[in-house]
Design a protein around this motif. Structure first.
Motif, short mmCIF file in Angstrom:
data_model
loop_
_atom_site.label_atom_id
_atom_site.label_comp_id
_atom_site.label_asym_id
_atom_site.label_seq_id
_atom_site.Cartn_x
_atom_site.Cartn_y
_atom_site.Cartn_z
N LYS A 63 45.93 29.96 22.96
CA LYS A 63 45.63 31.17 22.20
C LYS A 63 45.39 32.32 23.18
CE LYS A 63 43.49 28.88 18.21
NZ LYS A 63 42.28 28.82 17.35
N PRO A 64 45.70 33.57 22.78
CA PRO A 64 45.43 34.70 23.66
C PRO A 64 43.95 34.73 24.06
CG PRO A 64 46.80 35.38 21.83
CD PRO A 64 46.36 33.98 21.53
N PHE A 65 43.73 35.00 25.34
CA PHE A 65 42.36 35.02 25.87
C PHE A 65 41.97 36.43 26.32
CE2 PHE A 65 39.59 34.35 29.72
CZ PHE A 65 38.46 33.97 29.02
N LEU A 66 42.75 37.04 27.21
CA LEU A 66 42.48 38.39 27.68
C LEU A 66 43.72 39.26 27.53
CD1 LEU A 66 40.59 37.64 31.03
CD2 LEU A 66 39.57 38.38 28.88
N LYS A 67 43.58 40.37 26.85
CA LYS A 67 44.65 41.36 26.73
C LYS A 67 44.02 42.73 26.62
CE LYS A 67 48.83 42.54 24.13
NZ LYS A 67 49.79 42.38 25.22
N PRO A 68 44.22 43.62 27.58
CA PRO A 68 45.08 43.47 28.75
C PRO A 68 44.45 42.54 29.80
CG PRO A 68 43.88 45.53 28.89
CD PRO A 68 43.57 44.95 27.54
N SER A 69 45.34 41.95 30.59
CA SER A 69 44.84 41.02 31.61
C SER A 69 45.00 41.57 33.02
CB SER A 69 45.61 39.70 31.50
OG SER A 69 46.99 39.89 31.80
N GLY A 70 45.97 42.48 33.21
CA GLY A 70 46.21 42.94 34.57
C GLY A 70 46.62 44.39 34.69
N TYR A 71 46.97 45.01 33.58
CA TYR A 71 47.30 46.42 33.59
C TYR A 71 46.55 47.10 32.46
CZ TYR A 71 49.80 50.83 33.17
OH TYR A 71 50.11 52.17 33.08
N PHE A 85 42.11 32.23 39.88
CA PHE A 85 41.35 31.23 40.63
C PHE A 85 39.89 31.35 40.23
CE2 PHE A 85 39.88 28.76 44.25
CZ PHE A 85 40.95 27.92 44.52
N LEU A 86 39.16 30.25 40.28
CA LEU A 86 37.72 30.27 40.03
C LEU A 86 36.98 30.39 41.36
CD1 LEU A 86 37.20 27.47 37.36
CD2 LEU A 86 37.53 29.91 36.97
N ASP A 87 36.03 31.32 41.44
CA ASP A 87 35.25 31.42 42.67
C ASP A 87 34.16 30.35 42.67
OD1 ASP A 87 33.07 32.31 41.14
OD2 ASP A 87 33.22 34.39 41.82
N ASN A 88 33.33 30.35 43.69
CA ASN A 88 32.34 29.29 43.85
C ASN A 88 31.21 29.35 42.83
OD1 ASN A 88 33.87 28.51 46.05
ND2 ASN A 88 32.63 29.63 47.52
N ASN A 89 31.13 30.44 42.10
CA ASN A 89 30.13 30.58 41.05
C ASN A 89 30.72 30.39 39.66
OD1 ASN A 89 27.91 31.26 42.82
ND2 ASN A 89 28.88 33.27 43.09
N GLY A 90 32.00 30.02 39.60
CA GLY A 90 32.63 29.76 38.32
C GLY A 90 33.23 30.98 37.65
N TYR A 91 33.21 32.13 38.33
CA TYR A 91 33.83 33.33 37.76
C TYR A 91 35.35 33.27 37.96
CZ TYR A 91 29.32 35.70 37.22
OH TYR A 91 28.05 36.04 36.83
N LEU A 92 36.07 33.85 37.02
CA LEU A 92 37.52 33.93 37.11
C LEU A 92 37.91 35.13 37.97
CD1 LEU A 92 40.34 32.96 36.12
CD2 LEU A 92 40.08 34.59 34.22
N ILE A 93 38.69 34.87 39.04
CA ILE A 93 39.20 35.93 39.90
C ILE A 93 40.68 36.11 39.57
CG2 ILE A 93 39.39 36.80 42.25
CD1 ILE A 93 36.54 36.20 41.40
N LEU A 94 41.11 37.35 39.40
CA LEU A 94 42.48 37.63 38.97
C LEU A 94 43.21 38.53 39.96
CD1 LEU A 94 40.34 38.29 36.35
CD2 LEU A 94 42.49 38.05 35.13
N CYS A 95 44.47 38.25 40.17
CA CYS A 95 45.38 39.21 40.78
C CYS A 95 45.87 40.10 39.65
CB CYS A 95 46.55 38.51 41.44
SG CYS A 95 46.16 37.64 42.96
N GLN A 96 45.30 41.28 39.52
CA GLN A 96 45.71 42.19 38.46
C GLN A 96 46.87 43.05 38.99
OE1 GLN A 96 41.88 43.97 37.14
NE2 GLN A 96 42.18 42.73 35.30
N THR A 97 48.06 42.51 38.83
CA THR A 97 49.24 43.10 39.44
C THR A 97 49.47 44.53 38.96
OG1 THR A 97 50.21 40.90 39.56
CG2 THR A 97 51.69 42.75 39.87
N GLY A 98 49.31 44.77 37.69
CA GLY A 98 49.56 46.10 37.14
C GLY A 98 48.63 47.16 37.69
N ASP A 99 47.35 46.84 37.76
CA ASP A 99 46.37 47.78 38.31
C ASP A 99 46.32 47.73 39.83
OD1 ASP A 99 45.70 48.75 35.84
OD2 ASP A 99 43.87 47.55 35.63
N ARG A 100 47.03 46.74 40.42
CA ARG A 100 47.14 46.61 41.87
C ARG A 100 45.79 46.36 42.53
NH1 ARG A 100 51.40 51.53 42.93
NH2 ARG A 100 51.08 51.00 45.13
N VAL A 101 45.03 45.45 41.91
CA VAL A 101 43.68 45.15 42.41
C VAL A 101 43.42 43.65 42.34
CG1 VAL A 101 42.84 47.38 41.55
CG2 VAL A 101 42.47 45.33 40.17
N ILE A 102 42.40 43.23 43.07
CA ILE A 102 41.80 41.91 42.91
C ILE A 102 40.50 42.13 42.14
CG2 ILE A 102 40.85 39.88 44.05
CD1 ILE A 102 43.83 40.23 44.50
#
Length: 257
Positions: A63-71, A85-102
């Motif tokens: 099912k859709p989870f995040l929209k927008p997800s990267g732009y 990827f999940l960081d060491n604290n369990g947070y979701l880290i994203l390559c947000q290609t559209g916004d050109r950020v981590i």
């Protein structure tokens, strides 16, 4: 649907010979970045073209989870999130290609909302190209690839395609700019080696990774040019996974499709 092919006999120490490829969800345009969230018993993945993250569970499917997800802009373009990827604290880290950020997702896994914290968006004052894939080490440092796949014409600010490190204080360091198409990225279980999947030429490269984050001893782990010739789909090296208990590739999203 394809098949698995071993490169060394060690493959069957990690993947049973009876393993079969199974479709768990379909109907997407360009899927990327699968990551398993143990506490939620769910799989998250990106559909880059649709600028959407999906959440899959065995009970409810995808099912859709995040929209927008990267732009987060207003124009329609090929720029959703990519690697996750999940960081060491369990947070979701994203390559947000559209916004050109981590970025770090700060919202809930059960009640999703667009709550992102930008971790890094530039190197030496110039915007990243198109952050693609990432991995987090035991100390919390982030390593990511920054090719130029899908970047809007005329907006490129960095002359090369790089592989970077973001330390726990947010400092960005360029590790290498040698490869024109750095794509997938991974770490050995003891964090002593960094792996890069380069799309063209089709190579998997390893480096020794020092305590201060510098790279040395470049080594071509797998040269897949011959394998590409017999590939049906001609898919180039993309994401990879490294088994946590032993040093070896488990997943190479590439050729026999």
């Amino acid at each position: 649907m394809g098949y698995l092919e071993k490169v060394t006999d060690d493959f069957y120490k990690h993947v049973p010979k009876s393993t079969k490829i199974e479709i768990i969800s379909e109907g997407y345009i360009w899927t990327e970045g699968p990551v398993w969230v143990p506490k939620e018993h769910c799989l998250l993945f990106s559909d880059v073209t649709e600028n959407t993250n999906y959440k899959w569970t065995e009970k409810e499917g995808a099912k859709p989870f995040l929209k927008p997800s990267g732009y987060t802009g207003k124009t329609k373009k090929l720029q959703g999130s990519n690697g996750l990827f999940l960081d060491n604290n369990g947070y979701l880290i994203l390559c947000q290609t559209g916004d050109r950020v981590i970025a770090r997702y700060k919202g809930s896994f059960t009640k999703p909302m667009s709550n992102f914290e930008v971790i890094a968006n530039n190197f030496e004052g110039k915007r990243f190209n198109a952050p693609n894939d990432l991995v987090v080490d035991k100390k919390g440092n982030i390593y990511f690839t920054d090719p130029n796949f899908g970047i809007e014409k005329g907006t490129k600010e960095i002359d090369y395609q790089g592989v970077y490190k973001i330390d726990i204080k947010g400092k960005v360091t360029l590790l290498t700019s040698k490869w024109k198409t750095p794509n997938g990225i991974g770490l050995s279980p003891d964090n002593s080696k960094l792996y890069i999947a380069n799309s063209e030429p089709v190579l998997f490269i390893s480096y020794n990774l020092s305590q201060d984050g510098t790279l040395s001893n470049e080594n071509i782990v797998l040269d897949m040019r011959e394998a590409l010739k017999k590939s049906i789909a001609k898919q180039l090296p993309d994401g990879m996974a490294v088994k946590k208990t032993e040093l070896y590739f488990l997943q190479v999203l590439m050729v026999f499709l």
